[in-house]
Design a protein around this motif. Sequence first.
Motif, PDB file in Angstrom:
ATOM      1  N   PRO A 315      -7.515  -8.275  11.802  1.00  0.00           N
ATOM      2  CA  PRO A 315      -6.439  -8.649  10.864  1.00  0.00           C
ATOM      3  C   PRO A 315      -6.284  -7.326   9.972  1.00  0.00           C
ATOM      4  CG  PRO A 315      -8.399  -9.548  10.248  1.00  0.00           C
ATOM      5  CD  PRO A 315      -8.860  -9.047  11.351  1.00  0.00           C
ATOM      6  N   PRO A 316      -5.125  -7.341   9.360  1.00  0.00           N
ATOM      7  CA  PRO A 316      -5.002  -6.068   8.517  1.00  0.00           C
ATOM      8  C   PRO A 316      -6.194  -5.893   7.408  1.00  0.00           C
ATOM      9  CG  PRO A 316      -2.878  -7.333   8.839  1.00  0.00           C
ATOM     10  CD  PRO A 316      -4.080  -8.182   9.192  1.00  0.00           C
ATOM     11  N   TRP A 317      -6.620  -6.676   6.882  1.00  0.00           N
ATOM     12  CA  TRP A 317      -7.736  -6.602   5.779  1.00  0.00           C
ATOM     13  C   TRP A 317      -8.849  -5.857   6.252  1.00  0.00           C
ATOM     14  CZ3 TRP A 317     -11.953  -8.676   7.575  1.00  0.00           C
ATOM     15  CH2 TRP A 317     -12.062  -9.792   8.037  1.00  0.00           C
ATOM     16  N   ALA A 318      -8.842  -5.476   7.631  1.00  0.00           N
ATOM     17  CA  ALA A 318      -9.995  -4.812   7.972  1.00  0.00           C
ATOM     18  C   ALA A 318     -10.166  -3.106   7.357  1.00  0.00           C
ATOM     19  CB  ALA A 318     -10.033  -4.492   9.573  1.00  0.00           C
ATOM     20  N   VAL A 363      -1.857   0.132   5.673  1.00  0.00           N
ATOM     21  CA  VAL A 363      -1.838   1.267   4.570  1.00  0.00           C
ATOM     22  C   VAL A 363      -2.113   0.576   3.266  1.00  0.00           C
ATOM     23  CG1 VAL A 363      -1.082   3.474   3.619  1.00  0.00           C
ATOM     24  CG2 VAL A 363      -1.035   3.043   6.152  1.00  0.00           C
ATOM     25  N   LEU A 364      -1.057  -0.357   3.020  1.00  0.00           N
ATOM     26  CA  LEU A 364      -1.224  -1.051   1.828  1.00  0.00           C
ATOM     27  C   LEU A 364      -2.361  -1.740   1.652  1.00  0.00           C
ATOM     28  CD1 LEU A 364       2.487  -2.532   1.899  1.00  0.00           C
ATOM     29  CD2 LEU A 364       1.584  -0.781   0.475  1.00  0.00           C
ATOM     30  N   GLU A 365      -3.168  -2.357   2.580  1.00  0.00           N
ATOM     31  CA  GLU A 365      -4.320  -2.973   2.418  1.00  0.00           C
ATOM     32  C   GLU A 365      -5.212  -1.903   1.834  1.00  0.00           C
ATOM     33  OE1 GLU A 365      -6.700  -5.325   2.582  1.00  0.00           O
ATOM     34  OE2 GLU A 365      -5.043  -6.759   2.231  1.00  0.00           O
ATOM     35  N   ILE A 367      -4.527   0.893   0.233  1.00  0.00           N
ATOM     36  CA  ILE A 367      -4.266   1.195  -1.121  1.00  0.00           C
ATOM     37  C   ILE A 367      -4.776   0.339  -2.144  1.00  0.00           C
ATOM     38  CG2 ILE A 367      -2.211   1.788  -2.818  1.00  0.00           C
ATOM     39  CD1 ILE A 367      -1.030   2.954  -0.355  1.00  0.00           C
ATOM     40  N   ALA A 368      -4.521  -0.866  -1.892  1.00  0.00           N
ATOM     41  CA  ALA A 368      -4.758  -2.108  -2.685  1.00  0.00           C
ATOM     42  C   ALA A 368      -6.223  -2.205  -2.942  1.00  0.00           C
ATOM     43  CB  ALA A 368      -4.192  -3.506  -2.210  1.00  0.00           C
ATOM     44  N   ASN A 369      -7.069  -1.528  -1.873  1.00  0.00           N
ATOM     45  CA  ASN A 369      -8.783  -1.760  -1.857  1.00  0.00           C
ATOM     46  C   ASN A 369      -9.267  -0.356  -2.441  1.00  0.00           C
ATOM     47  OD1 ASN A 369     -10.000  -4.272  -1.132  1.00  0.00           O
ATOM     48  ND2 ASN A 369      -8.088  -4.361   0.088  1.00  0.00           N
ATOM     49  N   GLY A 370      -8.135   0.545  -3.085  1.00  0.00           N
ATOM     50  CA  GLY A 370      -8.824   1.723  -3.462  1.00  0.00           C
ATOM     51  C   GLY A 370      -8.984   3.110  -2.821  1.00  0.00           C
ATOM     52  N   MET A 371      -8.346   2.865  -1.524  1.00  0.00           N
ATOM     53  CA  MET A 371      -8.154   4.018  -0.653  1.00  0.00           C
ATOM     54  C   MET A 371      -7.059   5.172  -0.962  1.00  0.00           C
ATOM     55  SD  MET A 371      -8.828   2.902   3.051  1.00  0.00           S
ATOM     56  CE  MET A 371     -10.538   2.993   3.976  1.00  0.00           C
ATOM     57  N   ARG A 372      -7.250   6.221  -0.712  1.00  0.00           N
ATOM     58  CA  ARG A 372      -6.184   7.105  -1.018  1.00  0.00           C
ATOM     59  C   ARG A 372      -5.753   7.578   0.628  1.00  0.00           C
ATOM     60  NH1 ARG A 372      -8.411  11.567  -5.601  1.00  0.00           N
ATOM     61  NH2 ARG A 372      -9.210   9.870  -6.822  1.00  0.00           N
ATOM     62  N   PRO A 373      -4.303   7.504   0.705  1.00  0.00           N
ATOM     63  CA  PRO A 373      -3.860   7.467   2.156  1.00  0.00           C
ATOM     64  C   PRO A 373      -3.992   8.867   2.950  1.00  0.00           C
ATOM     65  CG  PRO A 373      -2.062   6.983   0.577  1.00  0.00           C
ATOM     66  CD  PRO A 373      -3.526   7.102  -0.318  1.00  0.00           C
ATOM     67  N   VAL A 681      -1.373  -8.395  -2.065  1.00  0.00           N
ATOM     68  CA  VAL A 681      -0.976  -7.867  -0.756  1.00  0.00           C
ATOM     69  C   VAL A 681      -0.781  -9.098   0.113  1.00  0.00           C
ATOM     70  CG1 VAL A 681      -1.340  -6.566   1.561  1.00  0.00           C
ATOM     71  CG2 VAL A 681      -2.291  -5.859  -0.904  1.00  0.00           C
ATOM     72  N   ASN A 682       0.598  -9.226   0.592  1.00  0.00           N
ATOM     73  CA  ASN A 682       0.979 -10.129   1.149  1.00  0.00           C
ATOM     74  C   ASN A 682       0.739 -10.464   2.614  1.00  0.00           C
ATOM     75  OD1 ASN A 682       2.309 -12.554   1.975  1.00  0.00           O
ATOM     76  ND2 ASN A 682       4.295 -11.845   1.973  1.00  0.00           N
ATOM     77  N   LEU A 683      -0.548 -11.321   3.041  1.00  0.00           N
ATOM     78  CA  LEU A 683      -1.093 -11.200   4.322  1.00  0.00           C
ATOM     79  C   LEU A 683      -0.387 -12.368   5.185  1.00  0.00           C
ATOM     80  CD1 LEU A 683      -4.607 -10.354   3.871  1.00  0.00           C
ATOM     81  CD2 LEU A 683      -3.037  -8.822   4.567  1.00  0.00           C
ATOM     82  N   THR A 684       0.426 -12.852   4.463  1.00  0.00           N
ATOM     83  CA  THR A 684       1.129 -14.381   4.893  1.00  0.00           C
ATOM     84  C   THR A 684       2.003 -14.097   6.294  1.00  0.00           C
ATOM     85  OG1 THR A 684       1.292 -15.285   2.673  1.00  0.00           O
ATOM     86  CG2 THR A 684       2.229 -16.488   4.565  1.00  0.00           C
ATOM     87  N   ASN A 685       1.390 -14.288   7.581  1.00  0.00           N
ATOM     88  CA  ASN A 685       2.131 -13.553   8.495  1.00  0.00           C
ATOM     89  C   ASN A 685       1.747 -14.429   9.913  1.00  0.00           C
ATOM     90  OD1 ASN A 685       3.065 -11.632  10.783  1.00  0.00           O
ATOM     91  ND2 ASN A 685       3.838 -10.789   9.005  1.00  0.00           N
TER      92      ASN A 685
END
Length: 752
Positions: A315-318, A363-365, A367-373, A681-685
């Motif tokens: 999943p994207p949250w990985a 990428v948004l996942e 960023i939301a979790n503190g990563m710099r892209p 982050v909208n993971l509804t998909n």
Amino acid sequence: MMSRRQPRILIMTGPDHPSRRDFLRTTAQAGALLSLAEALPAAAAFGASGHDASGAPPPWADRAMRWAQLTLVEDDPGRFDPGFWLEYFQRVQADAACLSAGGCVAYYPTQVPFHHRSAWLGDRDPFGDLVRGCRERGLVVAARTDPHALWPDAAAAHPEWVAVGADGHPRRHWSSPDLWVACGLGPYNFEQMTAIHREIMTRYRPDAIFINRWSGSGLCYCSACRENFRAFAHADLPRTTDPRDPAYRPYLAWRQRRLFDLWERWDAAVRAINPEARVVPNTGGGALSDLDMRETGERAALLAADRQARRGLMPPWANGKSAKEYRATLGRKPVIGIFSVGFEELERWKDSVQREPEMRLWVLEGIANGMRPWFTKFSGTLYDDRWLKPVERLYQWHQQHERYLRNEVPLARVGVVYSQQTAWCYGGEKARDTVEDAALGVYQALIEARIPFEMVHDRLLEAAHLRPFRLLILPNIAALSDAQCAQLRAFVAAGGGLLATSETSLYDAEGARRRDFGLADLFGVSFAGRVEGPMRNSYLRLHHAPAGGEPHPLLRGLEHAPRIINGVWRVDVNTTAPFPNPPVTLIPAYPDLPMEEVYPRGERLDKPQVFLRETGGGRVAYVPWDLDRTYWEVLAEDHGVLLRNAIAWALNEPPLLAVSGPGVLDVTCWRQAASLTVHLVNLTNPMLMKGPVREFFPVGAQEVRLRLPADLTPQGVRLLVAESEPEFGFADGVLTVLVPSILDHEVVAVDF
Ligand SMILES: [Zn+2]
């Protein structure tokens, strides 16, 4: 699967709609939330572990917020257009670049013998041209090297540089058969690559050298490795790769020592030339990674997490999980998320391009979790330019809102422990199934519950490090030393909560099974000598309060269920403390075929299957079966509810942040210098569980409630994606913001 929370208000007709004002007034007062005044001092301890072998990171490390990586291929010189790339870096507002310099192929006129110049190099210096262009544009520069492959002339002149297989033969490169595999732990890396790194640093003075594939390519039986290992372990190199094999264990320790020595040697070499420079080995990860993350986090000035896109079922949250795993040992030092513009499957389509929604959500996942892209592109020659605009859109938004993305500390009260020693010494070659899948089940449940949380490394359980947390979750953290158990005991004594599953603490740090749990006293049970499984067709009896009574906190939302499915592996335990009226008991497995025989054969009311205990200062929930692992495998909602209830009970404090509304959202909360942010982050998909996102499906109104300290008044609230200033309610210290809709991502930014 889906959150069943219903939005309180679904439709807003306009900013002055009366029901909205009422809503803001009432919800601001409703429900108890944890005060930030309580959470912030604890969060300030985040990353204050006091270990930093590298000293404070140099200023460039923190300055760089958006990275661009161009990995050249050998025929690029003279063919690719450096001006195009420099212009692109500038257009996307990148402030750091990682550029191919050398190692396998030199992209500058190297003088180091056997450092292979690109056959297309001629008298050009494409690396130098790119470095100069980046400097003129004010970018931080990292030089990329890759030492894993060797050319025939180097291999012939220096056979001691070539990796040797278990059969005693030098190893040809598996993908480019003209090349040879380099030994990662011998003179090639220690001497030749040190010379190359010195030359690059002397000639170009980059801020960093980023080294890809630096740690060897599997076990090497060259004479240097054999001799070095013998001197270390007084034994021959192992012929196994199972970390649980006693013959392999010393290899694990020796290899780590060699690699940390190598890192130190390279770092010292470049800092002798440019004191502000650092080497950044491409390394790190979660429980399944192979270098101790505590020591890695201490040594690094910053690290780039190299999980470039989904692979297999992911999943994207990985990507957010990866950010949390790195942050667990890096603390406040920058965690950068390398993402590929292409696919990242086993077949390695390195010139591929993903569609925008998939790359964007990944990428948004981060960023939301503190990563710099950090985007990575292979080949200076473009075969498919569809990724250019999507990256530009992401980066430009990031630059525009940078001050809200320069996070100081995450605000999370829940920590999920991950344990490399458990993966190595207990999981071994099955670690993905027995260790990681349990963590993934917990992760999914926390996402669905919309609880902000962090990952915690099991070798950083000192009280100072755990201060931000109120609850630690131990998903089958089987291998724990006596000292680690003592740290967990102290955490509970000081008021912390624990939720532990399966064989947590049943093994010592070396993977030897104990006679009893290391945490038996906290759990209130002792090991009865066996683990049953794999169980088929087993169930759990739920014992509800009498009609009209208050539901048991563990069984909220399960009131109509007399029984639910069990897990697959069950640890047999005997109670050593009183557990009156256990809410969950065992219905043992019974035949699942022939159908005529499928009927229960008695219940074990004497076998509670969840143990809730208040002990010392805190609460301990022990689940003697694989609730988390089974949740990841089956995703039965009953199990999700049970997990969520156990978390809420053991946390034993009102949430700091509550977000209600439809859909699946990853919710994170951060503090910056003069603001707070809540990322949604909208993971509804429909593609959530594998990640090939085709399009985004907007979710409706989300009610965000955050309790602020009494003396703090928000000066303004902004939605950084909608680019609007929503009305907000603020009463009794509770900030209430209504986010009307989320397409892919929203950030609620609160200025002080
Ligand atoms: Zn070797």
